[in-house]
Design an enzyme around this catalytic site. Structure first.
Site, short mmCIF file in Angstrom:
data_model
loop_
_atom_site.label_atom_id
_atom_site.label_comp_id
_atom_site.label_asym_id
_atom_site.label_seq_id
_atom_site.Cartn_x
_atom_site.Cartn_y
_atom_site.Cartn_z
N SER A 1 13.53 -17.12 -45.32
CA SER A 1 14.80 -17.82 -46.00
C SER A 1 14.28 -18.71 -46.99
O SER A 1 13.55 -18.29 -47.92
CB SER A 1 15.43 -18.37 -44.78
N ASP B 1 18.85 -12.07 -44.46
CA ASP B 1 17.96 -13.08 -44.27
C ASP B 1 16.94 -12.71 -43.08
O ASP B 1 17.00 -12.16 -42.41
CB ASP B 1 18.72 -14.25 -43.51
#
Length: 386
Positions: free
Chosen positions: A77, A215
């Protein structure tokens, strides 16, 4: 569950290691791991700026960069974005961003990245600005051009499998030599917040591969330290420079793991009586924070246990703030006021003790790490000159 399984595999492999020799500093594998957490990436950015400054001071070299000292840099991320910023080369084949450039990057672009642009039926943000700025900053650079080994995670929702982007795996999986901006957007495309990312890559034999990614936290649950260690282990086995490492031995690993802060001990805790009244939507909002807080704690616990089992606890440093509260707990509050608070959190964290059992502060521990990294780099350079 996946994290627990990974730890058990690593743990028993380590217990099976019989080597008891002390590691030579020049033969150690150095690893930097950076957690996910949206705008809270400002916290590890402060830590990175301090560490890079120490390395420049110790080596009397204002051009020293983190990528010069770490064999593996991994992130998920926002941690994946930081990884790319400090490993992607510029026109002079040096990192395009110094660590001191990261916090200004968040202040300049964070309010535009986290500017509500979605709909009630879709992601909170459309991701267009994020993708645009990543393209501008990272250009056409691909994984193989990274200045050191990287480990950036994502998750393919079409194949239902994690996708790990590393340099060392390209010989076996050339389709993973994607553009860095595609990788960075993908690892940051948190469900609810940003749309998934679709792109294709083409290999030299003409094959086309499709990716549908979200993600990296879905694959590594926010903390990529175990992933980074796994990549480092493979690197140690394949790189002739580390030929003395015959098996998995954490005496020969130096790991710095940076968190983006948790609120597990203070704000936003609940009672069973409160939670019993929740519906699906309320649980959906709370479960991500609970999962991230728990996984961050457990991954640290697993790794600490492993290093202690090998009498190598000084080879591992986890830098984490466990007392976030108020707006600083939000991964998408990019208001100037909140970003200033996050800067304060990072600066204050440097002055805090590493643990309640040790008077050493994070600042002192990072200075110790900087000296080790510097000495190791010099020893390896001397060895290579013979």
């Amino acid at each position: 569950m996946a994290t627990t399984k990974s730890f058990l595999i690593l743990f028993f492999m380590i217990l099976a290691t019989t080597s008891s020799t002390c590691a030579k500093l020049e033969e150690m594998v150095t690893v930097l791991s950076i957690d996910g957490g949206g705008i809270k990436g400002i916290i590890p950015a402060i830590i990175l700026e301090f560490l890079e400054g120490q390395l420049q001071e110790v080596d009397n070299n204002k051009d020293a960069r983190l990528a010069d000292y770490f064999d593996v840099i991994g992130g998920t991320s926002t941690g994946g974005l930081l990884t790319a910023m400090i490993t992607t080369p510029n026109e002079n084949n040096r990192p395009f961003a110094a660590a001191k450039d990261i916090v200004p990057f968040y202040f300049e672009h964070g309010p535009h990245i986290f500017n509500y642009s979605g709909s009630i039926f879709g992601p909170r943000y459309d991701g267009k600005y994020l993708l645009q700025v990543l393209q501008e900053k990272l250009g056409e650079t691909r994984v193989h051009q990274a200045l050191t080994e990287v480990a950036i995670s994502s998750f393919d929702i079409k194949t239902n499998k994690p996708v790990i982007f590393t340099k060392s795996n390209l010989a076996k999986s050339p389709e993973l030599d994607a553009k860095m901006y595609d990788i960075c957007y993908s690892t940051a495309a948190a469900p609810i917040y940003f749309p998934p990312h679709h792109f294709v890559t083409h290999t030299s034999n003409g094959a086309t591969y499709e990716f549908n990614l979200v993600d990296g936290g879905v694959a590594t649950v926010g903390d990529p330290a175990l992933l980074s260690l796994s990549v480092a282990t493979r690197l140690a086995q394949e790189d002739p420079a580390f030929s003395s490492i015959k098996s998995l031995d954490y005496k020969q690993m130096l790991l710095l793991s940076l968190g983006t802060g948790t609120n597990s001990e203070f704000d936003k805790t609940y009672t069973a009586e409160e939670a019993a009244k929740w519906g699906p939507l309320r649980w959906m909002l709370a479960i991500q924070q609970m999962t991230n807080a728990a996984s961050s704690y457990m991954t640290d616990y697993y790794i600490s246990t492993v290093f202690q089992a090998r009498h190598s606890q000084n080879n591992y440093l986890r830098v984490q703030e466990n007392a976030l509260n108020g707006t600083t707990t939000e991964m998408d509050d990019a208001s100037e006021a909140n970003m200033e608070l996050l800067v304060q959190v990072g600066e204050t964290l440097l002055k805090k003790p590493v643990s309640k059992d040790s008077p050493e502060t994070y600042e002192e521990a990072l200075k110790r790490f900087a000296k080790l990294l510097s000495d190791r780099k010099k020893l390896r350079a001397n060895k290579a000159s013979y």
